[in-house]
Design a protein around this motif. Structure first.
Motif, PDB file in Angstrom:
ATOM      1  N   LEU A 139       0.815  -1.215   0.000  1.00  0.00           N
ATOM      2  CA  LEU A 139       0.000   0.000   0.000  1.00  0.00           C
ATOM      3  C   LEU A 139       0.846   1.261   0.000  1.00  0.00           C
ATOM      4  O   LEU A 139       0.664   2.151  -0.809  1.00  0.00           O
ATOM      5  N   ALA A 140       1.758   1.312   0.932  1.00  0.00           N
ATOM      6  CA  ALA A 140       2.571   2.524   1.038  1.00  0.00           C
ATOM      7  C   ALA A 140       4.028   2.156   0.810  1.00  0.00           C
ATOM      8  O   ALA A 140       4.355   1.478  -0.144  1.00  0.00           O
ATOM      9  N   ILE A 141       4.899   2.600   1.715  1.00  0.00           N
ATOM     10  CA  ILE A 141       6.315   2.308   1.521  1.00  0.00           C
ATOM     11  C   ILE A 141       6.598   0.854   1.902  1.00  0.00           C
ATOM     12  O   ILE A 141       6.024   0.314   2.822  1.00  0.00           O
ATOM     13  N   GLY A 142       7.480   0.226   1.159  1.00  0.00           N
ATOM     14  CA  GLY A 142       7.802  -1.171   1.394  1.00  0.00           C
ATOM     15  C   GLY A 142       9.052  -1.329   2.230  1.00  0.00           C
ATOM     16  O   GLY A 142       9.466  -0.401   2.921  1.00  0.00           O
ATOM     17  N   PHE A 158      13.082   2.423   4.357  1.00  0.00           N
ATOM     18  CA  PHE A 158      13.886   2.711   5.549  1.00  0.00           C
ATOM     19  C   PHE A 158      15.378   2.446   5.323  1.00  0.00           C
ATOM     20  O   PHE A 158      16.213   3.270   5.692  1.00  0.00           O
ATOM     21  N   PHE A 185       6.393   7.643  15.942  1.00  0.00           N
ATOM     22  CA  PHE A 185       7.523   7.859  15.039  1.00  0.00           C
ATOM     23  C   PHE A 185       8.210   9.184  15.377  1.00  0.00           C
ATOM     24  O   PHE A 185       9.440   9.257  15.455  1.00  0.00           O
ATOM     25  N   GLU A 218      10.860   2.104  12.138  1.00  0.00           N
ATOM     26  CA  GLU A 218      10.428   1.715  10.800  1.00  0.00           C
ATOM     27  C   GLU A 218       9.007   1.172  10.826  1.00  0.00           C
ATOM     28  O   GLU A 218       8.182   1.525   9.974  1.00  0.00           O
ATOM     29  N   LEU A 237       6.579   4.015  11.246  1.00  0.00           N
ATOM     30  CA  LEU A 237       6.514   4.825  10.027  1.00  0.00           C
ATOM     31  C   LEU A 237       5.661   4.122   8.967  1.00  0.00           C
ATOM     32  O   LEU A 237       4.788   4.730   8.341  1.00  0.00           O
ATOM     33  N   ARG A 238       5.910   2.829   8.788  1.00  0.00           N
ATOM     34  CA  ARG A 238       5.175   2.111   7.746  1.00  0.00           C
ATOM     35  C   ARG A 238       3.713   1.944   8.095  1.00  0.00           C
ATOM     36  O   ARG A 238       2.845   2.013   7.231  1.00  0.00           O
ATOM     37  N   LEU A 247       1.966   5.246   7.428  1.00  0.00           N
ATOM     38  CA  LEU A 247       1.768   5.496   6.008  1.00  0.00           C
ATOM     39  C   LEU A 247       0.814   4.491   5.373  1.00  0.00           C
ATOM     40  O   LEU A 247       0.211   4.775   4.338  1.00  0.00           O
ATOM     41  N   GLN A 248       0.674   3.325   5.993  1.00  0.00           N
ATOM     42  CA  GLN A 248      -0.310   2.375   5.485  1.00  0.00           C
ATOM     43  C   GLN A 248      -1.731   2.868   5.759  1.00  0.00           C
ATOM     44  O   GLN A 248      -2.609   2.765   4.913  1.00  0.00           O
ATOM     45  N   THR A 252      -2.595   5.431   3.410  1.00  0.00           N
ATOM     46  CA  THR A 252      -2.320   4.959   2.047  1.00  0.00           C
ATOM     47  C   THR A 252      -1.243   5.795   1.352  1.00  0.00           C
ATOM     48  O   THR A 252      -1.415   6.232   0.217  1.00  0.00           O
ATOM     49  N   GLY A 253      -0.161   6.002   2.055  1.00  0.00           N
ATOM     50  CA  GLY A 253       1.004   6.592   1.421  1.00  0.00           C
ATOM     51  C   GLY A 253       1.113   8.104   1.502  1.00  0.00           C
ATOM     52  O   GLY A 253       2.096   8.672   1.053  1.00  0.00           O
TER      53      GLY A 253
END
Lengths: 163, 517
Positions: free
Chosen positions: A37-40, A44, B148, B447, B450-451, B454-455, B458-459
């Motif tokens: 969806l977003a960053i993979g 990082f 974060f 990390e 952060l992810r 952003l999930q 949706t970014g």
């Protein structure tokens, strides 16, 4: 020559730079799962790689311009330890490697006795026999504490657990 | 549960023979290692982590917290008698403490340090008990973006406020972040930076990192030195002080507490800065400025109180947010995780018995420390006579044992040696060690947050600066990046003033041994 002696830190900074570049180059090989969806898992590492590279560059500039921050506090202390520093450090690392290799061969007590005795000698202990007895005592006591009291298993070696 | 209810409950939990025994064992071992030059509290707790395999959670955590407090006490003894601080929070204590000892007032210096630590520890632990439920209640409302932001704050402060220069602090942190990257990542399960070694799939064990960095690094660094005898200032009888010395001490104790606690409680690491601020403040307020640097009791009382209050303050973000701000707190976090417990806002609800008995045992430990330190100081001093080769050979033996017991594999021993070589180089060039530890532990968490943030969005990256909380934190981060410059300048100026006041510069600067704080 003196310029370089004051700038040995460049070696460490160089390693740091290499690590940063390695991270940046290796990150594209990380697999990405479809439907992200977003960053993979690559985002990082890119940040860390860039951070390392920048910091390493900053450090290199700093060291080239003004030398290391290292304070020389050794002064004229009387030498109590054998050989040059690099030999002592390499010796301790070698003794530790031997210790690791001996662990499963001879069991913990002998491996730790060798380690303690070797390290103590390299650090300036002067009486081999007394040092050996102390090394054996420390190794045995450690074995007893971990295996019998804390019940953490350690390798026995060919002589069983009762050394 | 409110602070008071929790505390009362905690005392009934902690007041069992077993828990009292572990509290006693903790402060005993803590004082022991605090006194020994070269071993700090983070290293001791890391070395004792194998105990978590067999002991139950509350027993070992009570013991570890005792070690933390005990090491703060013990460090002051080394500072005063040897002029070599046992841990970084005691560097300032060495200035006037050692001067007092040489002038035959060592007993008074030790007493004001011990009683000051007790006063500070007791007040700060009380504040901790009352603050923890409030902070936890607020922390429950924080989202991944807020966490974060908090971690960025912790990175910036730990990286920039410690050590000889900012770039070296960040370099140390970068290495930690890299170590944290190794292995299978937590969100989508991809393998990263394992160099093809299957042993690295689970990542580099944090115990291996900490013990390698502190223990092996210290042993190898010691091996590079020529050695030489240390001078121990002899002390007769028990530690005590006169009425006048007491009158001069009590205000610095309280001021030191007030300075030390907040510095620990905000996610901004380091016990050096509050001790340094306390010293400067006492010097400024004193009517006998000329005594500072020559054996002013206020210069021992204030900083010692500050570093103990700081130790209690560090537990606030650790218990309520799961964010460690010192190397020792980071290891205690690892100990929690060994039991499958995640410190954070929920911990007080899910494990009230554990948390409150831990806090209550800190009070008990503090009292035990006072008893251990005032009459028994002579016994601790005798420990300083252990020959260095044996001491460091012993540290090496225990450290490698710690590496082996993590996975019962020799691979971790080799890994620890590599980390140890790095630790030696870092000491050699004056890099701070704590940022590496914090980076390795908090990096993967940062990390994940952060992810997650952003999930959810949706970014859309603006989610990171959406809440008032995260905006506030980032503003603080920006301000903080400016502060270190000022602090370093201030530090240099004060150091210069102290040197000028006492006249003998070589004698003055205590050998700054870098230890885990």
């Amino acid at each position: 020559m003196r310029w370089f002696r004051n700038r040995g830190e460049l070696g460490v900074a160089g390693l740091l730079l290499a690590a940063g570049i390695y991270v940046l180059l290796d990150t594209p090989t990380i697999r990405i799962t479809p439907g992200q969806l977003a960053i993979g898992p690559r985002f990082f590492p890119y940040m860390v790689g860039a951070f390392l590279t920048l910091v390493a560059a900053g450090l290199i500039v700093g060291v080239v311009r003004s030398g290391s921050a290292r304070p020389d506090t050794d002064g004229e202390a009387p030498a109590e330890r054998p050989g040059p520093a690099a030999v002592r450090v390499a010796g301790i690392v070698a003794v530790a490697v031997v210790h690791a290799l001996l662990l499963n061969l001879t069991g913990y007590v002998i491996a730790a006795t060798v380690l303690f005795w070797g390290a103590a000698t390299l650090l300036g202990a002067r009486r081999p026999v007394r040092d050996g007895i102390i090394a054996l005592a420390v190794a045995s006591a450690t074995y007893a504490l971990f295996v019998w009291v804390l019940q953490v298993p350690l390798p026995n070696g060919p002589f069983g657990g009762d050394v | 549960m409110t602070g008071l209810e929790g505390l009362l409950h905690g005392f009934t939990e902690a007041w069992t023979w077993t828990n009292l025994m572990y509290a006693f064992l903790g402060v005993f071992v803590g004082t022991l290692v605090g006194v020994l030059p070269g071993i700090g509290p983070a290293l001791t707790v890391a070395l004792l982590l194998p105990m978590t395999y067999t002991l139950d959670a509350s027993a070992s955590l009570i013991m570890f917290a005792g070690i933390y407090y005990g090491a703060m006490y013990g460090g002051s003894t080394t500072s005063i008698l040897l002029n070599t601080p046992g841990e970084s929070g005691s560097i300032i204590t060495a200035i006037d403490g050692n001067k007092m000892a040489r002038a035959g007032r060592g007993a008074a210096a030790l007493a004001t340090a011990a009683i000051g630590s007790f006063v500070a520890g007791t007040i700060a632990t009380t504040v901790l008990a009352f603050a923890a439920p409030t902070v936890a209640a607020l922390a429950v409302k924080l989202g991944p973006a807020d966490y974060f932001a908090l971690m960025i704050l912790a990175f910036i402060t730990v990286g920039s406020l410690l050590g000889s220069s900012m770039v070296r602090g960040f370099a140390s942190m970068g290495v930690g972040l890299l170590i944290g990257l190794v292995g299978v990542e937590q969100v989508s399960g991809q393998t990263r930076f394992t160099l093809g070694l299957p042993q690295l799939n689970d990542g580099i064990e944090i115990v291996v990192v900490i013990v390698g960095l502190f223990a092996i690094g210290e042993v190898l660094y010691t091996a590079t030195r020529k050695g030489g005898r240390v001078r121990i200032t002899p002390i007769r009888g028990r530690a005590w002080m006169t009425r006048d010395e007491f009158r001069r001490s009590w205000k610095p104790w309280l001021r030191g507490t007030a300075i030390g606690f907040p510095f620990g409680a905000v996610p901004a690491g380091g016990s050096e800065i509050p001790t340094f601020i306390s010293y400067t403040l006492e010097r400024r307020l004193s009517k006998r400025k000329e005594e500072f640097g020559k054996g002013a009791i206020e210069g021992v009382a204030g900083p010692e109180a500050a570093n103990n209050a700081n130790a209690a303050g560090v537990l606030v973000p650790l218990l309520t947010l799961g964010i460690p701000t010192s190397a020792t707190a980071a290891v205690i976090l690892v100990a929690f995780q060994q039991y499958g417990l995640q410190p954070g806002p929920q911990l007080l609800d899910t494990e009230p018995d554990l948390v409150w008995s831990l806090i209550a045992s800190l009070f008990i430990g503090n009292l035990l420390l006072l008893v251990l330190n005032l009459p028994l100081v002579g016994m601790w001093v005798r420990l300083l006579h252990i020959p260095q080769p044996y001491l460091y050979a012993g540290i090496l033996t225990f450290a490698l044992l710690g590496a082996y017991t993590v996975n019962n594999a020799t691979f971790d021993i080799f890994l620890m040696l590599i980390v140890g070589a790095l630790g030696m180089a870092m000491r050699w060039f004056g890099w701070p060690l704590a940022p590496l530890v914090i980076g390795a532990i908090l990096g993967p968490n940062a990390e994940v947050y952060l992810r997650r943030a952003l999930q959810i969005s949706t970014g859309d990256p603006t989610v990171l600066v959406e809440s008032p909380f995260s905006i506030t934190v980032y503003v603080i981060v920006i301000l903080l990046l400016g502060v270190p410059f000022l602090l370093h300048r201030w530090e240099k100026r004060t150091a210069a003033a102290i040197t000028a006041a006492s006249g003998s510069p070589e004698d003055e600067s205590p050998a700054v041994a870098q230890k885990s704080e």
